[in-house]
Design a protein around this motif. Structure first.
Motif, PDB file in Angstrom:
ATOM      1  N   GLY A 172       0.828  -1.205   0.000  1.00  0.00           N
ATOM      2  CA  GLY A 172       0.000   0.000   0.000  1.00  0.00           C
ATOM      3  C   GLY A 172       0.863   1.255   0.000  1.00  0.00           C
ATOM      4  N   SER A 173       1.928   1.216   0.807  1.00  0.00           N
ATOM      5  CA  SER A 173       2.812   2.390   0.885  1.00  0.00           C
ATOM      6  C   SER A 173       3.410   2.715  -0.479  1.00  0.00           C
ATOM      7  N   ASP A 210      -6.718   6.925  -2.161  1.00  0.00           N
ATOM      8  CA  ASP A 210      -6.010   5.790  -1.583  1.00  0.00           C
ATOM      9  C   ASP A 210      -7.056   4.775  -1.124  1.00  0.00           C
TER      10      ASP A 210
END
Ligand code: PLP
Length: 422
Positions: free
Chosen positions: A91-92, A215
């Motif tokens: 995810g980062s 996101d």
């Protein structure tokens, strides 16, 4: 309080099994990523089959059929206009890629656009632990230590549209993009936004010539009740970040989807070096792509999203009962994402942590975010197990409360009746 280390050795459906053979309901989907349950036969088979072909081959200068097929599937199911897919592995990194792409997009546009070098982000936002993601993060506990290493981000209050409009009006010339978790900010403790907020932010971005990065690392793949949270407000961001549930929670894989306009800005002759220089070793790993393709097939075959709706409604009903408990300040829910807020307490009490240990004793794994208890089970959880999850967590809250208050010698919220009940 001594904490027993728990070693998970196996899993089945919604349950984890430790080395002693004890079973635990996986109330947080192994950190918000498991979708169809553990050891789903179709995903297991897809990964095994892929092992018989190739486990890993680089995406740098090469590709493979599962990456291209998965990209095509993602474009099909994503909000309209997101036609291009860039893989990474967490995810980062999905967010890191989106930030760098947004920045470089404006550099390629040239002229006064090259001044667009900052971002707008939300207070309480969480986008991962790499430095770019931390720069647009809004959780002081996780992020403030790294302040000297971070780039500039204008922080706005979630839900405060006037403030977003003001900051955009003041800074449109230097802002590349707004970054936000759509509908609900997970790591902030499931902080939900007012209806229409996302749609209004999209409009403001268009008016001020600023990109929108959504996101959906946590909200994606059905968590909020739809495949992507953006759908609920009819919004297509310019960049969409996906990870966690992408592989059904099996493998580290991430994707950043981009609009055609962003993609085209990176086209040019070799000598222009418009390339997006970003590539991780395991980017688009074939085993992970095979798992992701199988997971998307399961969504269709098992009608996962249709079967999810009654579970969301039941959870809402049960949560309204939990919200009436005297120990609970507020419950926030978005789809199958729940935060049970126990209110402000002395951090020394570690109340959330104690609730987690009490739940564990009763065969349920959950995790706290401070004094907010997070429930985020696999989408495939049965109604009976969902009920068990809620009941055990309610009991765990009851059990942890008096112990926590007594241990720390705290006064105030504890009342005599509750103590007697303990
Ligand atoms: N973005 C959001 C919204 C998240 O919730 C998370 C993790 O919880 C991340 C990004 C970071 O994902 P990862 O832990 O895979 O790097």
């Amino acid at each position: 309080m001594a904490e027993e280390p728990l070693l998970i050795e196996a899993a089945e459906g919604s349950e984890l099994i430790d080395t002693e053979g004890r079973r635990y309901l996986d109330g947080v989907s192994s950190l918000w990523c498991n979708v169809h349950g553990h050891r789903h036969p179709a995903i297991d088979a897809a990964v095994r089959e892929q092992l018989g072909r190739v486990a890993h081959s680089t995406m740098l200068g090469l590709s493979h059929p599962w990456a291209t097929e998965l990209a095509a599937r993602l474009v099909e199911i994503a909000p309209p206009g997101l036609n291009r897919v860039f893989y990474s592995d967490s995810g980062s990194t999905a967010v890191e890629v989106a930030l760098k792409m947004a920045f470089q997009y404006w550099q390629h546009r040239g002229g006064q656009h090259v001044r667009k070098t900052s971002f707008i982000s939300l207070e309480g936002g969480y986008h991962g632990d790499t430095l770019g993601s931390v720069s647009v993060g809004g959780m002081p506990l996780f992020h403030s230590t790294f302040e000297p290493l971070l780039f500039r981000s204008h922080r706005v209050e979630p839900g405060n549209l006037d403030q977003v409009a003001r900051v955009l009006a003041m800074h449109e010339e230097d802002v590349a993009a707004i970054v936000m978790e759509p509908l609900v900010q997970g790591a902030a403790g499931m902080v939900t936004h007012p209806p229409g907020f996302l749609r209004a932010v999209r409009r403001l971005c268009d008016r001020h010539g600023v990109l929108l990065i959504c996101d959906e690392v946590a909200t994606g793949f059905g968590r909020t009740g739809t495949m992507f949270a953006c759908e609920q407000e009819g919004v297509s961001p310019d960049l969409l970040c996906l990870a966690k549930g992408l592989t059904g929670g099996y493998m580290p894989l991430a994707a950043t989807l981009a609009s055609e306009r962003i993609y085209e800005a990176f086209l040019g002759s070799h000598a222009e070096f418009k390339t997006f220089f970003h590539g991780h070793t395991y980017t688009g790993n074939p085993l992970a792509c095979a798992a992701a393709l199988a997971s998307l097939e399961v969504f269709e075959r098992e009608r996962t999203l249709v079967r999810l709706q009654p579970k969301i409604r039941l959870l809402r009903e049960w949560m309204s009962q939990v919200e009436r408990m005297r120990e609970v300040t507020e419950v926030r829910q978005c789809g199958l994402m729940v935060g049970i807020d126990l209110g402000e307490h002395d951090p020394g009490l570690r109340l959330g942590h104690r609730v987690v240990l009490e739940a564990r004793k009763r065969g349920v794994i959950v995790r706290p975010l401070g004094d907010v208890i997070i429930l985020m089970p696999p989408l495939s959880i049965s109604k009976q197990d969902l009920r068990r999850l809620v009941e055990v967590v309610a009991k765990a809250i009851r059990a942890a409360y008096p112990v926590a208050e007594l241990d720390a010698g705290a006064k105030g919220r504890l009342d005599a009746a509750l103590l007697e009940a303990a």
